[in-house]
Each structure stands twice: as structure tokens, then as C-alpha cells.
Design an enzyme around this catalytic site. Structure first.
Site, PDB file in Angstrom:
ATOM      1  N   ASP A   8      65.353  52.112  -7.946  1.00 19.22           N
ATOM      2  CA  ASP A   8      64.281  51.539  -7.111  1.00 19.22           C
ATOM      3  C   ASP A   8      63.212  52.571  -6.743  1.00 19.22           C
ATOM      4  O   ASP A   8      62.022  52.350  -6.945  1.00 19.22           O
ATOM      5  CB  ASP A   8      64.856  50.970  -5.810  1.00 19.22           C
ATOM      6  CG  ASP A   8      65.506  49.616  -6.017  1.00 19.22           C
ATOM      7  OD1 ASP A   8      65.104  48.893  -6.947  1.00 19.22           O
ATOM      8  OD2 ASP A   8      66.426  49.279  -5.238  1.00 19.22           O
ATOM      9  N   LYS A  49      74.260  45.905  -2.771  1.00 18.12           N
ATOM     10  CA  LYS A  49      73.895  47.255  -3.237  1.00 18.12           C
ATOM     11  C   LYS A  49      74.792  48.366  -2.691  1.00 18.12           C
ATOM     12  O   LYS A  49      74.962  49.391  -3.341  1.00 18.12           O
ATOM     13  CB  LYS A  49      72.442  47.566  -2.871  1.00 18.12           C
ATOM     14  CG  LYS A  49      71.424  46.816  -3.710  1.00 18.12           C
ATOM     15  CD  LYS A  49      70.022  47.298  -3.389  1.00 18.12           C
ATOM     16  CE  LYS A  49      69.004  46.538  -4.206  1.00 18.12           C
ATOM     17  NZ  LYS A  49      67.659  47.099  -4.103  1.00 18.12           N
TER      18      LYS A  49
END
Ligand code: NAP
Length: 289
Positions: free
Chosen positions: A109, A73
Site C-alpha cells: 500500500d 490485514k
């Protein structure tokens, strides 16, 4: 199971390591199928040493975009052409969109979490008094998204106190004027009495440690919504304790579904069929038992 794959099919997928247990391929392919969209979602297990060429392959192969998960990420960020403001603040990207060779990084997210909290937890963020357990990557995305959604008070606690302190300092810089603090774990018992939303972001209670809870059951009270980011098991020990204390609970499965729904919308420009995605994920999680 899949719709027809032909020379017009657009490819999306997941970059991670490992990716074998991910429910994202199932969830996205069911959603593409539901809307009759000519897309396919595959899982790519990428060794960390290959991440630069993997990102370049999005351009070379003309992928429409990918999700990015652990451990890539942060590592993908230098290879993108543009990073959206929220992803920059979080310091991590979980969604890449290929706009005609230009790669744009987003992070869905935290927003996915807040959307699920509002829809399923029936919470108005500006009214929530948040106590957050944990200060890792997920805590960062979720706390930022909560503050962006108007939460006025966030108290962070973590086993490694320095990380809670650091996160609180960074959040205060981004949101001056809000009540953002860190406390050592010894102060949870008092702080929780003032809280209405407990956000559990540690990995305590995750399968196979189904009986573990980060806090004693007697701390929980009926004015709380206990939100756990964990979704395997679907109901964690802290959530069972919360129900016994008369509190409400909110499951991490919603965060997973909504972060995927937001990625889906970036790639396809269509509203994601959230109910179908949820059905697919829940069927798989309960079939595993
Ligand atoms: P991370 O960056 O590794 O952070 C882990 C956190 O858990 C840290 O705060 C760590 O404290 C704490 N922790 C771990 N073991 C502990 C222990 N034995 N005692 C006390 N604290 C402990 O991981 P992450 O990416 O933030 O993920 C955290 C959780 O969120 C995982 O369970 C993950 O499955 C879940 N998650 C769910 C979703 C979703 O879509 N629902 C998305 C992302 C993550 P220290 O700092 O002291 O190590």
C-alpha cells in the site's frame, strides 16, 4: 472476456469482508489478459471467524497468492510463515505470496502510494515537507513509505490527537533524526504554510459525502501538492478547492493501481501493465457515475 481457463490456470484473489465493490478482480484479470498470463483473480468474502482456515486454504488449494483487505490485514499475520520487514513495520499485510507452500506477507500500500506520487505527482520525496491529515491504517502505511523514500519532515494531525501523537512517536523510533511531529488540528492553519505536500488520509470527502472537506479552502495555497487517498469520487472537495487556490493535485486512484501492480509483480514475476490497469479502473469508476 477472460483468457482460456484450463488445468494450468493459477489462482489468485482477494480476501476481504465485504468484497462486492472491489475493483481488484477487474484490474488484475485485465492485466493477466493483457500479458497472456495463465492466471485468474477471484474475490473471496471471508467471515472474520474463518480467516485462519482461509489462509490455510491458500496452501491446501495451491493458490499463487492473495490480496488482503479490510478487516483481515492484521488478522492474517499470525498464520503466515514469513513477514517482510516493511509489512512488519506497518503492522499489516495486504499481499500474500505462496512460495511452494511457504506463505510470505508483504504490504504494497505505502510503496504503491509513493510510486504513484513520484510518477503522477512529479515529486522528489526528500524535498517534500509533508503535512498528513489523519492517523488511521492508511496514514501509517503511507507515512512509513514516505520516510523510507527519504522524506525528511512529516507533521501528523488527527481528530483524535492521541493517535497522531502515537504514530509520530513510533515513526520517530524507526527514523531517528528526521523531523517527525504531531500537532493538534487547531495548528493546521500555521503548519500548512510551511508544507509542500498535503496528504489527505481521512475518510472525509468519500462518496456519498462528496461536498465534505477536512480543512477550510482558505488554508490551501499554490505551493502545495494536495494528495488525497480517496478515489471515489475521482476528484474530492479538497482537491477542487486546491485547484481553485492554484495548487496541484494527486489522486488516490494511483495508489490503488500501484499497490495492485506490486502484488501482480510478486505473483507473476512480470512487470505489471500499469496503463491497462489504470484504464480498467478509470472506465469502471466513471461508468458508475
Ligand atoms: P481508518 O483506519 O478508519 O482511519 C480513518 C481516519 O479518518 C482516521 O484518522 C479518522 O480520525 C479520520 N476520520 C474519519 N472520520 C472523520 C471525521 N468525521 N472527522 C475527522 N476525522 C475523521 O481508515 P483507513 O484505512 O486509514 O482509510 C482512510 C481513507 O483512505 C479512506 O477514505 C480510504 O478509502 C482511503 N484509502 C485509499 C487507498 C487507496 O488505494 N487509494 C488505500 C487505503 C485507504 P479518528 O482517528 O479521529 O477517528
Amino acid at each position: 472476456m477472460m483468457g482460456e481457463i484450463d488445468s494450468c490456470t493459477r489462482l489468485t484473489g482477494l480476501f476481504g469482508h465485504p468484497v462486492g465493490h472491489s475493483l481488484s478482480p477487474l484490474m488484475h484479470n485485465r492485466a493477466f489478459q493483457e500479458l497472456g498470463l495463465p492466471y485468474l483473480y477471484a474475490a473471496f468474502d471471508i467471515e472474520p471467524s474463518n480467516i485462519a482456515s482461509a489462509v490455510e486454504s491458500i496452501r491446501a488449494l495451491g493458490l499463487r497468492g492473495v490480496n488482503v483487505t479490510i478487516p483481515h490485514k492484521v488478522a492474517v499475520m499470525p498464520f503466515l510463515d514469513e513477514i517482510d520487514e516493511e509489512a512488519r513495520q506497518i503492522g499489516a499485510v495486504n499481499t500474500i505470496v505462496n512460495e511452494n507452500g511457504r506463505l510470505i506477507g508483504y504490504n504494497t500500500d505505502g510503496r504503491g502510494y509513493v510510486q504513484s506520487l513520484i510518477e503522477e505527482g512529479n515529486i522528489n520525496p526528500p524535498d517534500a515537507r509533508v503535512l498528513m491529515l489523519g492517523a488511521g491504517g492508511a496514514a501509517r502505511g503511507v507515512s512509513l513509505a514516505l520516510l523510507r523514500a527519504g522524506v525528511e519532515r512529516v507533521v501528523i494531525t488527527n481528530r483524535t490527537y492521541a493517535k497522531a501523537e502515537q504514530l509520530a512517536v513510533e515513526l520517530t523510533q524507526l527514523f531517528p533524526g528526521r523531523d517527525i511531529r504531531s500537532i493538534p488540528v487547531e495548528q493546521i492553519a500555521c503548519e500548512i504554510k510551511e508544507s509542500t505536500l498535503l496528504v489527505q488520509t481521512t475518510s472525509i470527502g468519500m462518496h456519498p459525502d462528496n461536498e465534505a472537506s477536512p480543512i477550510p479552502a482558505e488554508y490551501l495555497h499554490s505551493r502545495l501538492l494536495v494528495s488525497d487517498l480517496i478515489y471515489n469520487p475521482l476528484q474530492t472537495r479538497i482537491q477542487r478547492d486546491a485547484l481553485a487556490a492554484g495548487a496541484r493535485i494527486h489522486s488516490g486512484v494511483g495508489m490503488f493501481i500501484y499497490q495492485g501492480a506490486l502484488s501482480f509483480e510478486y505473483w507473476t514475476g512480470r512487470k505489471a501493465p500499469v496503463h491497462i490497469m489504470r484504464e480498467a479502473v478509470l472506465a469502471s469508476l466513471t461508468a458508475d457515475k
